[in-house]
Enzyme design. Structure first.
Site, PDB file in Angstrom:
ATOM      1  N   SER A  72       2.748  11.947 -35.471  1.00 56.63           N
ATOM      2  CA  SER A  72       2.786  10.598 -36.046  1.00 56.63           C
ATOM      3  C   SER A  72       3.319  10.669 -37.467  1.00 56.63           C
ATOM      4  CB  SER A  72       1.389   9.994 -36.057  1.00 56.63           C
ATOM      5  OG  SER A  72       1.368   8.865 -36.906  1.00 56.63           O
ATOM      6  N   GLY A 127      -7.077  -0.866 -38.545  1.00 55.11           N
ATOM      7  CA  GLY A 127      -8.471  -1.273 -38.782  1.00 55.11           C
ATOM      8  C   GLY A 127      -8.598  -2.667 -39.349  1.00 55.11           C
ATOM      9  N   LEU A 130      -6.007  -6.370 -36.105  1.00 54.08           N
ATOM     10  CA  LEU A 130      -4.695  -6.887 -35.698  1.00 54.08           C
ATOM     11  C   LEU A 130      -4.127  -6.074 -34.530  1.00 54.08           C
ATOM     12  CD1 LEU A 130      -3.344  -7.593 -39.293  1.00 54.08           C
ATOM     13  CD2 LEU A 130      -4.330  -9.234 -37.675  1.00 54.08           C
ATOM     14  N   GLU A 165      -7.891   2.365 -23.311  1.00 59.21           N
ATOM     15  CA  GLU A 165      -8.816   2.003 -24.403  1.00 59.21           C
ATOM     16  C   GLU A 165     -10.272   2.060 -23.926  1.00 59.21           C
ATOM     17  OE1 GLU A 165      -7.480  -0.252 -27.325  1.00 59.21           O
ATOM     18  OE2 GLU A 165      -9.440  -0.408 -28.258  1.00 59.21           O
ATOM     19  N   ASP A 177      -5.793  -7.990 -26.293  1.00 60.50           N
ATOM     20  CA  ASP A 177      -4.864  -7.302 -27.195  1.00 60.50           C
ATOM     21  C   ASP A 177      -3.677  -6.712 -26.441  1.00 60.50           C
ATOM     22  OD1 ASP A 177      -6.952  -7.897 -28.856  1.00 60.50           O
ATOM     23  OD2 ASP A 177      -7.723  -5.852 -28.916  1.00 60.50           O
TER      24      ASP A 177
END
Ligand code: GLA
Length: 391
Positions: A72, A127, A130, A165, A177
């Site tokens: 990442s 966090g 969103l 998730e 989401d």
């Protein structure tokens, strides 16, 4: 926020630099802000999210060594490597659990392909309520669908991402989401019935009416894998059970929630939780009706504010920083304001005349200063596109 072209070039270059080869492509999925319809998704109710211009990107290539390799640009640590056979809930820990969960869901196909390398980049605030996690899951799910040529529709990918998730990360969330990240369209809000999964794209062009959707991050972070979110979910299930329905969505007379108030403290709590869910569904329908009928979108403001009161008083998932944002935004001229997302922190949104945005931001910033909070991060949310291939 980066343009798709810029984001794709950055991810490609970084992939090449780290792994010494070009990725097979780059995919992007957005964060979301929910206009109205909070904690209704796991109750079979309605939601109305818009996708943000902020995205998470995944540059992806197949491998030949049976491994998942994850890197990442937002993580200075080197890549994480896991044999596909070792993938299990919580492995690897941290942010890698989200993409690993998606890979685990598609393990057979990924194994047959020989493994996969995923490099992640993104600008969805973390966090902040969103849905940075759903953006990450959906970017990876769409990438794997394309690279592995899987016969999966967008709604199947919503389920893949949601199971990642729920089962791999351990956060007992609904499908709000992931649906927003996969299915939203530019200039529209997604009206989704989470019970039968029917969806309608509702035009939502605020700029044309001189309005803006201001998002204010409280700076209070949350984690839905633990604590309050799961408690609320269990309370809703218990309320439904006591009311003799499968899902709270099926309660169409809000007066019925009083049946839960049996004089016990627990009964009072369950009645409040159920009242939020039942009234929130009617608020979603009211907002959708207003938008469909071409009414001035300012008219939805009070409905949003009522949604906040319900989340604060009946569902009890707001925090002082979110209440401060809402109260201050309204005092500074917002037409409506509410906390968004799972609660216990995260962001609030305010429906504001475009020429009042600066004044509202200044008011909230001053209020935060008096409460010794850091200045909040703010931006205006333009309804944007869902998950897509960008290179
Ligand atoms: C979180 C969850 C969603 C939804 C919202 C509340 O974002 O991931 O499934 O329940 O909270 O509306």
């Amino acid at each position: 926020m980066r343009s798709d072209d810029h984001a794709a070039a950055r991810a490609r270059d970084a992939f090449l630099a780290r792994f010494g080869a070009e990725p097979e492509g780059v995919w992007a999925a957005p964060g979301r802000v929910n206009v109205i319809g909070e904690h209704t998704d796991y109750n079979g109710g309605f939601v109305l999210p818009v996708a943000l211009p902020h995205t998470t990107r995944a540059a992806v290539a197949r491998r030949r060594d049976g491994r998942l390799v994850l890197g990442s640009l937002q993580d200075a640590a080197g890549p994480v490597e896991v044999p596909l056979t070792d993938l299990a809930p919580g492995v690897p820990p941290g942010w890698g659990a989200y993409p690993a969960g998606v890979v685990a869901e598609l393990r057979e196909a990924v194994t047959a392909a020989g493994g996969v390398t995923v490099l992640v980049d993104g600008d969805v605030p973390l966090g902040a309520g969103l849905s940075s996690s759903a953006a990450l899951e959906c970017a990876v799910a769409l990438a794997l669908r394309d690279v592995l040529e899987l016969d999966l529709a967008a709604t199947d990918l919503v389920d893949v991402a949601r199971r990642a998730e729920n089962d791999h990360v351990g956060a007992p969330t609904g499908i709000l989401d992931q649906s927003a990240a996969m299915l939203c369209r530019e200039g529209h809000a997604l009206f989704l019935d989470t019970r039968d999964r029917s969806a309608e794209q509702v035009p939502f062009d605020l700029a044309a009416t001189g309005l803006a959707l201001l998002v204010v991050d409280s700076g209070v972070t949350h984690d839905h894998a633990e604590g309050g979110y799961g408690d609320r979910r269990r309370e809703c299930e218990e309320a439904a059970r006591r009311l003799g329905v499968r899902l709270l969505r099926e309660v169409d007379d809000v007066g019925r929630v009083d049946e839960l108030a049996d004089g016990s403290a627990e009964g009072q709590v369950l009645a409040r939780r159920a009242r939020h869910v039942v009234t929130e569904d009617t608020r979603v329908l009211a907002v959708v009706d207003a938008l469909r009928s071409g009414a001035d979108p300012r008219s939805i403001g009070p409905v949003l504010t009522a949604g906040h009161a319900s989340l604060r008083d009946d569902f009890e998932i707001s925090v002082p920083a979110l209440d401060a944002i809402v109260d201050t935004a309204l005092a500074a001229g917002a037409h409506g304001a509410r906390m968004v997302g799972g609660g216990f922190g995260g962001s609030a949104l305010a429906l504001v005349d475009a020429d009042r945005v600066d004044a509202v931001v200044t008011s909230v910033t001053e209020r935060f200063a008096t409460e010794h909070r850091d200045p909040p991060r703010t931006f205006t949310a333009v309804p944007s596109a869902g998950a897509r291939r960008i290179a």
